[in-house]
Write an enzyme that holds these catalytic residues in place. Structure first.
Site, PDB file in Angstrom:
ATOM      1  N   GLY A 193       0.842  -1.131   0.202  1.00  0.00           N
ATOM      2  CA  GLY A 193       0.176  -0.032   0.024  1.00  0.00           C
ATOM      3  C   GLY A 193       0.834   1.400   0.024  1.00  0.00           C
ATOM      4  O   GLY A 193       1.649   1.243  -0.776  1.00  0.00           O
ATOM      5  N   SER A 223       5.792  -5.355  -1.244  1.00  0.00           N
ATOM      6  CA  SER A 223       5.672  -4.052  -1.632  1.00  0.00           C
ATOM      7  C   SER A 223       6.169  -3.114  -0.615  1.00  0.00           C
ATOM      8  O   SER A 223       7.250  -3.140  -0.175  1.00  0.00           O
ATOM      9  CB  SER A 223       4.624  -3.577  -2.353  1.00  0.00           C
ATOM     10  OG  SER A 223       4.568  -2.615  -2.980  1.00  0.00           O
ATOM     11  N   ALA A 224       5.304  -2.324   0.101  1.00  0.00           N
ATOM     12  CA  ALA A 224       5.509  -1.505   1.267  1.00  0.00           C
ATOM     13  C   ALA A 224       5.943  -2.337   2.371  1.00  0.00           C
ATOM     14  O   ALA A 224       6.731  -1.818   3.219  1.00  0.00           O
ATOM     15  CB  ALA A 224       4.127  -0.575   1.523  1.00  0.00           C
ATOM     16  N   HIS A 284       9.105  -3.234  -7.388  1.00  0.00           N
ATOM     17  CA  HIS A 284       8.376  -2.659  -8.318  1.00  0.00           C
ATOM     18  C   HIS A 284       9.420  -2.046  -9.018  1.00  0.00           C
ATOM     19  O   HIS A 284       8.958  -1.350  -9.922  1.00  0.00           O
ATOM     20  CB  HIS A 284       7.188  -1.645  -8.191  1.00  0.00           C
ATOM     21  CG  HIS A 284       5.931  -2.124  -7.338  1.00  0.00           C
ATOM     22  ND1 HIS A 284       4.865  -2.859  -7.860  1.00  0.00           N
ATOM     23  CD2 HIS A 284       5.546  -1.803  -5.974  1.00  0.00           C
ATOM     24  CE1 HIS A 284       4.054  -3.416  -6.923  1.00  0.00           C
ATOM     25  NE2 HIS A 284       4.453  -2.607  -5.878  1.00  0.00           N
ATOM     26  N   GLU A 309       8.940  -6.533 -10.403  1.00  0.00           N
ATOM     27  CA  GLU A 309       7.744  -7.180 -10.195  1.00  0.00           C
ATOM     28  C   GLU A 309       7.860  -8.660 -10.823  1.00  0.00           C
ATOM     29  O   GLU A 309       8.490  -8.978 -11.762  1.00  0.00           O
ATOM     30  CB  GLU A 309       6.496  -6.621 -10.979  1.00  0.00           C
ATOM     31  CG  GLU A 309       6.286  -5.210 -10.585  1.00  0.00           C
ATOM     32  CD  GLU A 309       4.956  -4.583 -11.095  1.00  0.00           C
ATOM     33  OE1 GLU A 309       4.418  -5.051 -11.953  1.00  0.00           O
ATOM     34  OE2 GLU A 309       4.459  -3.679 -10.288  1.00  0.00           O
TER      35      GLU A 309
END
Lengths: 225, 225
Positions: free
Chosen positions: B89, B123-124, B160, B196
């Site tokens: 997020g 991700s985060a 990413h 990714e």
């Protein structure tokens, strides 16, 4: 309030040279009364090289450039400036340097005062002119003491605004999704997504969109959250 | 040190569902001893909906999910967890919430201690597992008390990760340029650009790159600056 601002999305447009795409607007904005522009190169690491680039470009437009990093006293340099231009680069580095050099308040005072000086910003220099840097695209490479910025306008701008690409296979958030996340937070401001090629001319309480690519305004829905 | 980490670049790969592309690695990582995973949904605004998504997915893999936001005492929830998963997020929102809930130190302790618990991030959730969030791609929508993160590995990751696109007409900085700007600053760490589809498995002092898209390592040149 007589503030005069030229807030440019991007310093270079694809296929052109540095500030080429907005050079006529720069001349119209600074006009014939301004002779010298105070340049702020804090957003890039090599301040000497950056100043040279800006100085060369502004010379072709008829303006001399003094760089704040060459001044013995940065606050005094702002205090005596006829006009100011903050160039692009990394927004976090730029804002931290503005705070480190204690010029945030002085720039605001000089631009917002009676007969204030014209302010031009490009990219990161546009971000720091707004209420906060909460909607920059840049990487947080350094930690500034605050995200609050110079506050020459009471809203935020997202420079280099990119429309969602329906053909993208990349799964990182789109710019639209990122701005929506910003608006999920309390007490957040409207965001002007300024596409490359666009710029905002602010004269007193009037704002005029210049350039050919237009902009997109994101307002926070009052019932959200 | 027996730390065990699974640091995933992205939660969803183009064309697939949530965590589909790494589900076999998740099962291999948590194994059969783990029954319940503590989920941290702080990176998204709607924590209930996010927890439901994670809970449903993990159920299909044979794991129950408890969410930290449903616990009366977040620190105690970390203290009693068998395993932890921090979802993606907005990285700034996530790190601020980790500090607000005073769980940064407790997560580090539980993962790094003797017989520590396995940590999965996406991700985060991968960004906050590293030394700092200085190389996140996210928009700085809130101001965390520091960019220092949980520090489970002594380097940074750019999730990413996107290679420069030679055909792009967009003039915003490429990811490579942004990471170079980071390395212009003093005392900065190596950055793993995790494309990714890639993920990093860390076991003790050994790191193994999993997935099909590989990664790019950016080291700071000692003579730079």
């Amino acid at each position: 309030m007589k503030r005069r601002l030229l807030l440019v999305s991007n310093s270079t447009l694809h296929g052109g040279g540095y500030l080429d795409h907005c050079q006529q607007h720069i001349c119209d904005f600074f006009g014939k009364d301004v002779k010298r522009v105070l340049f702020v190169p804090y957003a890039l690491h090599d301040r000497d090289a950056y100043t040279k680039t800006a100085r060369n470009k502004f010379k072709t437009l008829g303006y001399e450039v003094d760089s704040i990093h060459e001044a013995a006293d940065p606050v005094a340099a702002v205090g005596g400036a006829e006009a100011i231009f903050i160039g692009g680069g990394n927004t976090f580095r730029l804002l931290k340097s503005l705070y480190d050099n204690k010029v945030v308040t002085e720039i605001r005072r000089r631009v917002m005062e009676q007969d204030g000086i014209p302010y031009m910003g490009s990219s990161a220099g546009t971000n720091v002119a707004t209420i906060s840097i909460n909607t920059t695209n840049d990487m947080p490479i350094v930690y500034p003491p605050s995200f609050s910025a110079i506050g020459l306008v009471p809203f935020n701008i997202n420079p280099h605004y990119l429309d969602p690409d329906p053909h993208s296979r990349h799964m990182g958030e789109t710019r639209e999704q990122r701005i929506t996340q910003y608006h999920e937070e309390p007490d957040t401001q409207s965001v002007l997504g300024l596409r490359e090629g666009s710029m905002l001319l602010v004269e007193g309480n009037k704002a005029t969109l210049l350039g050919s690519t237009k902009a997109r305004l994101f307002s926070r829905c009052p019932t959200l959250v």
